[in-house]
Design an enzyme around this catalytic site. Structure first.
Site, PDB file in Angstrom:
ATOM      1  N   HIS A 145      -5.662  -4.100  -0.433  1.00 33.17           N
ATOM      2  CA  HIS A 145      -6.468  -4.356  -1.038  1.00 33.17           C
ATOM      3  C   HIS A 145      -7.905  -4.555  -0.276  1.00 33.17           C
ATOM      4  CE1 HIS A 145      -3.811  -2.958  -4.672  1.00 33.17           C
ATOM      5  NE2 HIS A 145      -3.577  -4.061  -3.978  1.00 33.17           N
TER       6      HIS A 145
HETATM    7  C1  BDR Z   1      -6.842  -7.969  -5.514  1.00 29.41           C
HETATM    8  O1  BDR Z   1      -5.845  -9.127  -5.977  1.00 29.41           O
HETATM    9  C2  BDR Z   1      -4.838  -9.643  -5.617  1.00 29.41           C
HETATM   10  O2  BDR Z   1      -4.354 -10.208  -5.602  1.00 29.41           O
HETATM   11  C3  BDR Z   1      -5.017  -9.305  -4.149  1.00 29.41           C
HETATM   12  O3  BDR Z   1      -5.975 -10.313  -2.986  1.00 29.41           O
HETATM   13  C4  BDR Z   1      -6.728  -8.464  -4.452  1.00 29.41           C
HETATM   14  O4  BDR Z   1      -7.875  -8.995  -4.059  1.00 29.41           O
HETATM   15  C5  BDR Z   1      -6.214  -6.364  -5.483  1.00 29.41           C
HETATM   16  O5  BDR Z   1      -5.609  -6.092  -7.301  1.00 29.41           O
END
Ligand code: BDR
Ligand code: CA
Length: 327
Positions: A252
């Site tokens: 992500h």
């Molecule tokens: C986002 O949520 C967090 O757990 C990850 O680091 C990322 O920024 C993804 O939904």
């Protein structure tokens, strides 16, 4: 010319990979790392950012600033079941041959600067030049806007990892984690008129790293960083197997970081997005106005949203930055 950036983050395994990517990218001049409550409580997020700085030792060393410990109106929520209790896959499991910890706890000075103040100060020093990349809940940015909206409007760009636009969420059926943790902050940011590029789950879920790719990369990287890559990702990989029956972790935050460096990784669409702050079941949902009606009958777009990604291009870029010798 280098792009001056601040990275606002809640490390987090994928945040850590995004920071590695940033420090390995000559296009970026990282002015500051600001931390926020998210994947882990604020103090742990700040320690993790310091650990990363110690591990990579970027020159010049960016400012490390401590941000918000709580969302604007809700209690804090974390994602330690995904990222480990320390946010980085339980790094204290790992020891050197002499028994000492492989990842010693970084010493944090008591008087770390405050994230809002650092943000405001950097925008004052670099008006229309500074970009902000947010990899966690939007509390720090909302607080900076509440403190001095006019000044913050001089940000050149804000790249936000967050949201799920017409696709399932990851923390609830409708919401993505970063937006769900602080929906009020997200709604404030989205309605602020800032030049936003949103990098939602629509694209980040499509870019994953499998254990084989991690191993290959790790073997070719400098030793401490290669070890870190394996050590930090193994718990998250296990979580993905257990919960999603999937043998890979989504990148992500690295994708959002990559978009700040090379916008051609994604295709964006201008959209108006509203964050649901009231609903019982829909809290944190990012609702886009996708009605097929005339544009003049809708609110004008408030951001550009990445809806398509070239996953191969990004993965090639990511691997090349972490380990130029390999490819
Ligand atoms: C986002 O949520 C967090 O757990 C990850 O680091 C990322 O920024 C993804 O939904
Ligand atoms: Ca994050």
């Amino acid at each position: 010319m280098e792009k001056r950036v601040v990275i606002d983050t809640d490390p987090g395994v994928d945040d850590a990979l995004a920071l590695l990517l940033a420090f390995r990218s000559p296009e970026l001049q990282v002015e500051a790392i600001t931390t926020v409550n998210g994947n882990v409580p604020l103090e742990q997020a700040t320690k993790n950012a310091a650990l990363l700085l110690d591990l990579v030792d970027p020159q010049p060393r960016p400012i490390l600033a401590r941000g918000s410990a709580r969302p604007l109106r809700k209690g804090p929520i974390t994602a330690q079941s995904v990222h480990g209790s320390d946010g980085l896959g339980e790094l204290n499991r790992f020891k050197n041959p002499d028994g000492s910890p492989r990842y010693p706890h970084p010493q944090l000075p008591q008087n770390l600067p405050n994230a809002t103040e650092v943000l405001l100060d950097l925008v004052r020093r670099y008006p229309d030049e500074l970009s902000l990349i947010t990899l966690g809940p939007l509390t720090n940015l909302a607080e900076a806007l509440l403190a001095d909206r006019k000044r913050m409007k001089r940000l050149q760009e804000v790249v936000i990892m967050g949201g799920a636009v017409g696709v399932p969420g990851n923390i609830t059926p409708g919401a993505e984690f970063n937006i769900f943790v602080d929906p009020h902050a997200a709604q404030h940011v989205f309605q602020s008129g800032l030049p936003i590029k949103l990098v939602p789950l629509n694209v980040t879920e499509k870019v994953c790293l499998a254990p084989m790719q991690i191993e290959k990369l790790a073997q070719a990287m400098d030793k401490p960083l290669g070890k870190f890559l394996c050590d930090a990702t193994s718990k998250a990989m296990e979580h993905m197997k257990q919960v999603r029956r999937m043998a890979a972790i989504p990148l992500h935050d690295p994708v959002a970081l990559g978009v700040a460096i090379d916008p051609s990784i994604v295709k964006t669409t201008p959209l108006y997005i509203h964050v649901e702050t009231q609903g019982d079941i829909t809290e944190g949902m990012t609702l886009a106005d996708l009605r097929p009606i005339r544009d003049d009958l809708k609110k004008p777009p408030n951001m550009h949203v990445a809806l398509e990604v070239d996953a191969e291009q990004f993965l090639g870029f990511f691997q090349d930055r972490l380990c130029p010798r390999l490819w």
